[in-house]
Scaffold this active site. Structure first.
Site, PDB file in Angstrom:
ATOM      1  N   ASP A  67     -34.322 -22.199   8.844  1.00 52.88           N
ATOM      2  CA  ASP A  67     -33.211 -22.011   7.911  1.00 52.88           C
ATOM      3  C   ASP A  67     -31.926 -21.645   8.637  1.00 52.88           C
ATOM      4  OD1 ASP A  67     -34.237 -19.538   8.684  1.00 52.88           O
ATOM      5  OD2 ASP A  67     -35.043 -19.065   6.726  1.00 52.88           O
ATOM      6  N   ASN A 136     -39.942  -9.515  -0.158  1.00 53.33           N
ATOM      7  CA  ASN A 136     -40.153 -10.063  -1.509  1.00 53.33           C
ATOM      8  C   ASN A 136     -41.073 -11.280  -1.497  1.00 53.33           C
ATOM      9  OD1 ASN A 136     -38.589 -12.072  -0.413  1.00 53.33           O
ATOM     10  ND2 ASN A 136     -36.901 -11.920  -1.894  1.00 53.33           N
ATOM     11  N   HIS A 138     -40.782 -13.997   0.454  1.00 47.93           N
ATOM     12  CA  HIS A 138     -40.216 -15.302   0.816  1.00 47.93           C
ATOM     13  C   HIS A 138     -40.693 -15.743   2.197  1.00 47.93           C
ATOM     14  CE1 HIS A 138     -36.310 -13.356   2.621  1.00 47.93           C
ATOM     15  NE2 HIS A 138     -37.166 -13.614   3.602  1.00 47.93           N
ATOM     16  N   GLU A 143     -36.899 -18.110  -1.919  1.00 48.51           N
ATOM     17  CA  GLU A 143     -36.960 -16.856  -2.645  1.00 48.51           C
ATOM     18  C   GLU A 143     -37.938 -16.969  -3.822  1.00 48.51           C
ATOM     19  OE1 GLU A 143     -35.727 -14.508  -1.175  1.00 48.51           O
ATOM     20  OE2 GLU A 143     -33.566 -14.563  -0.832  1.00 48.51           O
TER      21      GLU A 143
HETATM   22  C1  F6R Z   1     -35.939 -16.308   8.978  1.00 46.07           C
HETATM   23  C2  F6R Z   1     -36.797 -16.483   7.823  1.00 46.07           C
HETATM   24  C3  F6R Z   1     -37.177 -15.355   6.950  1.00 46.07           C
HETATM   25  C4  F6R Z   1     -37.680 -14.132   7.726  1.00 46.07           C
HETATM   26  C5  F6R Z   1     -37.995 -13.010   6.767  1.00 46.07           C
HETATM   27  C6  F6R Z   1     -38.455 -11.769   7.483  1.00 46.07           C
HETATM   28  O1  F6R Z   1     -35.777 -17.536   9.629  1.00 46.07           O
HETATM   29  O2  F6R Z   1     -37.165 -17.570   7.568  1.00 46.07           O
HETATM   30  O3  F6R Z   1     -38.184 -15.771   6.057  1.00 46.07           O
HETATM   31  O4  F6R Z   1     -38.816 -14.491   8.451  1.00 46.07           O
HETATM   32  O5  F6R Z   1     -36.853 -12.695   6.021  1.00 46.07           O
HETATM   33  O6  F6R Z   1     -37.394 -11.240   8.205  1.00 46.07           O
HETATM   34  P1  F6R Z   1     -37.619 -10.112   9.290  1.00 46.07           P
HETATM   35  O7  F6R Z   1     -38.508 -10.707  10.309  1.00 46.07           O
HETATM   36  O8  F6R Z   1     -36.256  -9.818   9.840  1.00 46.07           O
HETATM   37  O9  F6R Z   1     -38.255  -8.980   8.579  1.00 46.07           O
END
Ligand code: F6R
Length: 262
Positions: A67, A136, A138, A143
């Site tokens: 992303d 959450n 995702h 989301e």
């Molecule tokens: C980032 C992504 C998100 C993160 C998720 C966890 O490329 O795709 O899904 O993996 O938000 O973020 P962290 O690792 O910072 O807790």
């Protein structure tokens, strides 16, 4: 789904790096799907260490990011292109052109999404997709409420995700409101998936993803439909799983079997 519960976050980093290393030893020109955020950073550091010691050659990888934020100026230090350049491309000596990131600065964002899907296809699809998980539930920036068969598209970030990611920006309002993310259907196309999570803050999301009902309310639960998912978590992130004893039993049995085969 294989669930590996390890004592510490450092153990998660090493095991995740082992899984990438196994894949790369089988196929040096692996197409690797990479997450940003903090969860995989330790694994990336461990991979870079192995590369520096000549234990591994990661320079033939092709990588696709999950992303990217929409609307950040090119080169913005919190943009995922810049993060991946700092945390992975340079440390492992990957030719920069082999790190692909969705183009969130393009005027025609729909074309950027279509082109990205096409590029993944032209590369032969993702062999191993590394994922983190949001508190959450995702994955990527899919989301809660995302279509379980979605493809790469523009998504609005939830208030929770924007608050969680404010730590990567100077001020909370600087966190973009939108992103381009691979869809859940895109992620499911990867041949193998590796999800890493550390810390108590992720425990509810991990339990919902692994053991909850498959539901758009926990987008990561869609991974239950994938045939080759490994979830690597530390004790804290495993804290709300119901079947931890069983996962340990399976992991130990597999380990014994591998040793007997040697
Ligand atoms: C980032 C992504 C998100 C993160 C998720 C966890 O490329 O795709 O899904 O993996 O938000 O973020 P962290 O690792 O910072 O807790």
């Amino acid at each position: 789904m294989e669930v590996l519960v390890l004592p510490t976050a450092d153990d998660v980093d090493v095991r995740a790096a082992d899984i990438v290393a196994e894949q790369v030893s089988r196929r040096p020109d692996t197409v690797l799907g990479v997450a940003t955020g903090s969860s995989p950073l330790g694994a990336y550091r461990e991979l870079a260490r192995r590369q520096a010691h000549g234990l591994l050659d990661l320079t033939r990888l092709t990588c696709f990011a999950l992303d990217e934020y929409v609307g950040l100026p090119a080169g913005h230090p919190s943009g995922y292109a810049a993060v991946l350049e700092r945390e992975l491309v340079r440390p492992i000596g990957l030719p920069p052109a082999r790190m692909r990131v969705p183009d969130g600065s393009r005027e025609d964002l729909e074309a950027a999404c279509r082109d990205y899907e096409e590029a993944v296809g032209l590369a032969g699809g993702v062999d191993l997709q590394i994922l983190g998980i949001g508190a959450n539930g995702h994955i990527g920036f899919n989301e809660p409420g995302s279509s379980l068969s979605s493809r790469t598209r523009v998504k609005a970030l939830s208030a929770r995700t924007r608050a969680d990611n404010a730590r990567f920006f100077k001020a909370p309002d600087d966190v973009p409101t939108h992103c381009i993310t691979q869809g859940l259907g895109t992620i499911l196309d990867a041949r193998r998936v590796l999800l890493v999570a550390q810390g108590e803050r992720k425990a509810a999301a991990v339990a919902a993803a692994v053991e909850g009902p498959v539901s758009a309310m926990c987008p990561a639960s869609v991974l239950q439909f994938h045939r080759a998912v490994t979830v690597v978590v530390d004790e804290a992130a495993a804290g709300q799983l119901a079947l931890t004893d069983y996962y340990r039993f399976v992991a130990e049995a597999k380990h014994r079997l591998r040793q007997e085969e040697r």
